[in-house]
Design a protein around this motif. Structure first.
Motif, PDB file in Angstrom:
ATOM      1  N   PHE A 159       0.827  -1.205   0.000  1.00  0.00           N
ATOM      2  CA  PHE A 159       0.000   0.000   0.000  1.00  0.00           C
ATOM      3  C   PHE A 159       0.865   1.262   0.000  1.00  0.00           C
ATOM      4  O   PHE A 159       0.528   2.252  -0.661  1.00  0.00           O
ATOM      5  N   ILE A 160       1.983   1.254   0.735  1.00  0.00           N
ATOM      6  CA  ILE A 160       2.857   2.419   0.760  1.00  0.00           C
ATOM      7  C   ILE A 160       3.430   2.686  -0.628  1.00  0.00           C
ATOM      8  O   ILE A 160       3.472   3.836  -1.094  1.00  0.00           O
ATOM      9  N   THR A 161       3.867   1.638  -1.322  1.00  0.00           N
ATOM     10  CA  THR A 161       4.372   1.833  -2.690  1.00  0.00           C
ATOM     11  C   THR A 161       3.243   2.257  -3.628  1.00  0.00           C
ATOM     12  O   THR A 161       3.472   3.012  -4.578  1.00  0.00           O
ATOM     13  N   PHE A 162       2.026   1.788  -3.354  1.00  0.00           N
ATOM     14  CA  PHE A 162       0.863   2.195  -4.147  1.00  0.00           C
ATOM     15  C   PHE A 162       0.633   3.699  -4.043  1.00  0.00           C
ATOM     16  O   PHE A 162       0.405   4.379  -5.051  1.00  0.00           O
ATOM     17  N   THR A 163       0.703   4.240  -2.840  1.00  0.00           N
ATOM     18  CA  THR A 163       0.480   5.685  -2.669  1.00  0.00           C
ATOM     19  C   THR A 163       1.550   6.498  -3.374  1.00  0.00           C
ATOM     20  O   THR A 163       1.288   7.594  -3.878  1.00  0.00           O
ATOM     21  N   GLY A 164       2.778   5.967  -3.421  1.00  0.00           N
ATOM     22  CA  GLY A 164       3.835   6.697  -4.108  1.00  0.00           C
ATOM     23  C   GLY A 164       3.660   6.715  -5.611  1.00  0.00           C
ATOM     24  O   GLY A 164       3.967   7.714  -6.275  1.00  0.00           O
ATOM     25  N   ALA A 165       3.175   5.610  -6.183  1.00  0.00           N
ATOM     26  CA  ALA A 165       3.058   5.513  -7.645  1.00  0.00           C
ATOM     27  C   ALA A 165       1.756   6.093  -8.175  1.00  0.00           C
ATOM     28  O   ALA A 165       1.672   6.447  -9.355  1.00  0.00           O
ATOM     29  N   LEU A 166       0.731   6.206  -7.332  1.00  0.00           N
ATOM     30  CA  LEU A 166      -0.600   6.570  -7.824  1.00  0.00           C
ATOM     31  C   LEU A 166      -0.651   7.955  -8.447  1.00  0.00           C
ATOM     32  O   LEU A 166      -1.143   8.126  -9.570  1.00  0.00           O
ATOM     33  N   PHE A 167      -0.161   8.956  -7.758  1.00  0.00           N
ATOM     34  CA  PHE A 167      -0.409  10.330  -8.182  1.00  0.00           C
ATOM     35  C   PHE A 167       0.341  10.741  -9.445  1.00  0.00           C
ATOM     36  O   PHE A 167      -0.217  11.478 -10.259  1.00  0.00           O
ATOM     37  N   PRO A 168       1.592  10.304  -9.668  1.00  0.00           N
ATOM     38  CA  PRO A 168       2.184  10.598 -10.979  1.00  0.00           C
ATOM     39  C   PRO A 168       1.401  10.004 -12.139  1.00  0.00           C
ATOM     40  O   PRO A 168       1.233  10.645 -13.184  1.00  0.00           O
ATOM     41  N   ILE A 169       0.909   8.778 -11.958  1.00  0.00           N
ATOM     42  CA  ILE A 169       0.120   8.150 -13.018  1.00  0.00           C
ATOM     43  C   ILE A 169      -1.202   8.883 -13.213  1.00  0.00           C
ATOM     44  O   ILE A 169      -1.625   9.157 -14.341  1.00  0.00           O
ATOM     45  N   LEU A 170      -1.859   9.223 -12.113  1.00  0.00           N
ATOM     46  CA  LEU A 170      -3.147   9.907 -12.182  1.00  0.00           C
ATOM     47  C   LEU A 170      -3.023  11.256 -12.881  1.00  0.00           C
ATOM     48  O   LEU A 170      -3.777  11.563 -13.825  1.00  0.00           O
ATOM     49  N   LEU A 171      -2.090  12.088 -12.465  1.00  0.00           N
ATOM     50  CA  LEU A 171      -1.971  13.435 -13.018  1.00  0.00           C
ATOM     51  C   LEU A 171      -1.552  13.406 -14.476  1.00  0.00           C
ATOM     52  O   LEU A 171      -2.027  14.210 -15.288  1.00  0.00           O
ATOM     53  N   ASN A 172      -0.657  12.499 -14.838  1.00  0.00           N
ATOM     54  CA  ASN A 172      -0.256  12.404 -16.239  1.00  0.00           C
ATOM     55  C   ASN A 172      -1.382  11.864 -17.114  1.00  0.00           C
ATOM     56  O   ASN A 172      -1.491  12.244 -18.282  1.00  0.00           O
ATOM     57  N   THR A 173      -2.219  10.981 -16.564  1.00  0.00           N
ATOM     58  CA  THR A 173      -3.375  10.510 -17.332  1.00  0.00           C
ATOM     59  C   THR A 173      -4.355  11.640 -17.578  1.00  0.00           C
ATOM     60  O   THR A 173      -4.868  11.799 -18.697  1.00  0.00           O
ATOM     61  N   VAL A 174      -4.633  12.450 -16.562  1.00  0.00           N
ATOM     62  CA  VAL A 174      -5.523  13.610 -16.740  1.00  0.00           C
ATOM     63  C   VAL A 174      -4.951  14.556 -17.791  1.00  0.00           C
ATOM     64  O   VAL A 174      -5.675  15.044 -18.670  1.00  0.00           O
TER      65      VAL A 174
END
Length: 289
Positions: A159-174
């Motif tokens: 889960f900790i690694t998930f929180t680190g990877a989530l936001f770069p992927i999310l913002l670049n997808t938007v």
């Protein structure tokens, strides 16, 4: 009376690009000039030389000191010892499972949320504010909550690694969704495409290059959060090895663990870029980096 003029949509041409090689380096420039290779090698050599001089002379600048920093030779000896240690495969396997599980979960969630936020004003109003509140929270601050939320320490670390990877992927997808030209959507609608067809045939392919960039950044961030994740629990993992070396004051092993995380993060990011290049052959080999 003259009939009203009908606005025509200019033809859309595929971007020109060179063919992508079928290797991991296909995501990188096809060929670097010798001068640039020499310059990069010289930069790396100078960095190692500066490290050697500062550590061997025990340089003390007041604000920062190198009295306890091991030399490159000492770090190389520690790396050789770790390479022959029987626990190394277990350390690597544990860290790879934690990083990949967190990254893959972040990739699915980030792309899905990014497509929704980028395409729907309602989703943007409902989802973006709480996500923006969560985004600045560092990985170490999630440790107490992760321990409370998940009974398994392995799930907590993922889960900790998930929180680190989530936001770069999310913002670049938007960003990728918003960068798709409206004329492409209009052209697809004029040909009778529905919302689902536009999403899969226009929006997703157009946003894929940005998604790949976010995934590469997210993979690196997942490795960045590994030490924090493996502080929770466990007896194996590269992050755990690095943290344990600090508690035992094995300074050589600290540097080895840091460099190993950096190499693994760089290599996995290259793999993500290569896979993205295979998925987007129309983009070409990209510009020189």
């Amino acid at each position: 009376m003259n009939a009203p003029a009908i606005e025509t949509v200019p033809p859309i041409r595929a971007p020109r690009g060179r063919a992508v090689r079928g290797t991991i380096l296909g995501a990188l420039p096809r060929k670097l000039p010798f001068g640039r290779l020499a310059l990069r090698g010289a930069a790396l050599s100078l960095s190692l030389l500066a490290w050697h001089v500062a550590a061997s002379s025990r340089l003390d600048l007041g604000l920062v000191t190198f009295r306890n920093v091991p030399t490159p030779a000492a770090a190389a000896q520690a790396a050789w010892a770790l390479l022959h240690a029987p626990a190394l495969p277990t350390h690597l396997g544990a860290s790879l499972v934690r990083v990949l599980s967190g990254f893959l979960a972040a990739l699915g969630a980030g792309v899905a949320l990014g497509l929704a936020i980028g395409r729907s004003r309602l989703a943007r109003d409902l989802l973006l504010p709480p996500l923006e509140v969560l985004r600045p929270i560092p990985a170490v601050a999630w440790i107490p909550l992760a321990i409370l939320m998940f009974p398994s320490s392995e799930v907590s670390m993922a889960f900790i690694t998930f929180t680190g990877a989530l936001f770069p992927i999310l913002l670049n997808t938007v960003h990728g969704v918003k960068s798709v030209h409206p004329r492409l959507v209009a052209a697809a609608r004029s040909l009778g495409a529905g919302d689902a067809a536009i999403l899969w045939e226009v929006i997703l392919p157009g946003a894929t290059p940005s998604i790949v960039t976010g995934a590469a950044i997210g993979m690196g961030t997942a490795w960045f959060c590994l030490v924090t994740a493996e502080m929770i629990s466990g007896q194996y993992g590269i992050g755990y090895f690095t943290w344990e070396s600090y508690t035992l004051q094995n300074y050589d092993d600290i540097v080895v663990g840091m460099l190993l995380i950096g190499v693994l993060g760089m290599g996995s990011s290259l793999v993500v870029r290569w896979l993205g290049a295979q998925a987007t052959p129309w983009v070409g080999a990209g510009s020189q980096r």
